[in-house]
Write a protein that holds these residues in place. Structure first.
Motif, PDB file in Angstrom:
ATOM      1  N   ARG A 207      94.711  84.036 -42.084  1.00  0.00           N
ATOM      2  CA  ARG A 207      95.338  82.910 -43.854  1.00  0.00           C
ATOM      3  C   ARG A 207      96.444  82.086 -43.065  1.00  0.00           C
ATOM      4  NH1 ARG A 207      98.189  85.794 -48.871  1.00  0.00           N
ATOM      5  NH2 ARG A 207      99.343  87.337 -46.871  1.00  0.00           N
ATOM      6  N   ARG A 208      97.703  82.182 -42.053  1.00  0.00           N
ATOM      7  CA  ARG A 208      98.232  81.577 -41.825  1.00  0.00           C
ATOM      8  C   ARG A 208      97.576  80.804 -40.782  1.00  0.00           C
ATOM      9  NH1 ARG A 208     103.682  81.461 -42.610  1.00  0.00           N
ATOM     10  NH2 ARG A 208     104.251  83.178 -41.657  1.00  0.00           N
TER      11      ARG A 208
ATOM     12  N   THR B  97      95.356  78.286 -41.314  1.00  0.00           N
ATOM     13  CA  THR B  97      94.485  78.172 -42.337  1.00  0.00           C
ATOM     14  C   THR B  97      96.359  77.295 -42.764  1.00  0.00           C
ATOM     15  OG1 THR B  97      93.196  79.111 -42.972  1.00  0.00           O
ATOM     16  CG2 THR B  97      93.652  78.080 -44.932  1.00  0.00           C
ATOM     17  N   GLU B  98      97.470  77.578 -43.150  1.00  0.00           N
ATOM     18  CA  GLU B  98      98.445  77.405 -43.663  1.00  0.00           C
ATOM     19  C   GLU B  98      98.713  76.311 -42.681  1.00  0.00           C
ATOM     20  OE1 GLU B  98     100.180  81.246 -45.734  1.00  0.00           O
ATOM     21  OE2 GLU B  98     100.900  80.959 -43.845  1.00  0.00           O
TER      22      GLU B  98
ATOM     23  N   LEU C 195     107.099  77.426 -42.667  1.00  0.00           N
ATOM     24  CA  LEU C 195     106.886  78.544 -42.289  1.00  0.00           C
ATOM     25  C   LEU C 195     107.795  79.825 -41.985  1.00  0.00           C
ATOM     26  CD1 LEU C 195     102.950  77.219 -41.523  1.00  0.00           C
ATOM     27  CD2 LEU C 195     103.658  78.136 -43.517  1.00  0.00           C
TER      28      LEU C 195
ATOM     29  N   GLN D  60      99.347  72.500 -42.595  1.00  0.00           N
ATOM     30  CA  GLN D  60     100.612  71.420 -42.575  1.00  0.00           C
ATOM     31  C   GLN D  60      99.972  70.346 -42.038  1.00  0.00           C
ATOM     32  OE1 GLN D  60     103.979  72.437 -43.983  1.00  0.00           O
ATOM     33  NE2 GLN D  60     103.074  73.592 -45.520  1.00  0.00           N
TER      34      GLN D  60
END
Length: 75
Positions: A4-5, A7-8, A26, A12
């Motif tokens: 998930r991180r 993907t974040e 983040l 960005q």
């Protein structure tokens, strides 16, 4: 599979953020961003930010996003 991180961070990156901007958005260090980017590049077969951004634009805009689709090498 991307975490998930990751993907974040990729979202960005595709939005045009540099490492410092991504880190601030983040609440992580720029070094952590670099580590995640290295892992992202390896997982999706990207060699640079542009390739990773293009991958994100294509695959993360789909619903639901695929677990993993590496870049295809052109001979």
């Amino acid at each position: 599979d991307l975490t998930r991180r990751e993907t974040e961070i990729l979202i960005q990156l595709a939005a045009g953020g540099n490492n410092q901007q991504i880190a601030e958005a983040l609440c992580i260090s720029p070094h952590t961003v670099k580590t995640h980017l290295y892992n992202i590049y390896r997982k999706i077969g990207a060699e640079n930010r542009l390739q990773a951004s293009l991958w994100a634009t294509h695959y993360l805009s789909q619903s639901p996003p695929p677990a993993f689709k590496p870049l295809q090498r052109i001979s």
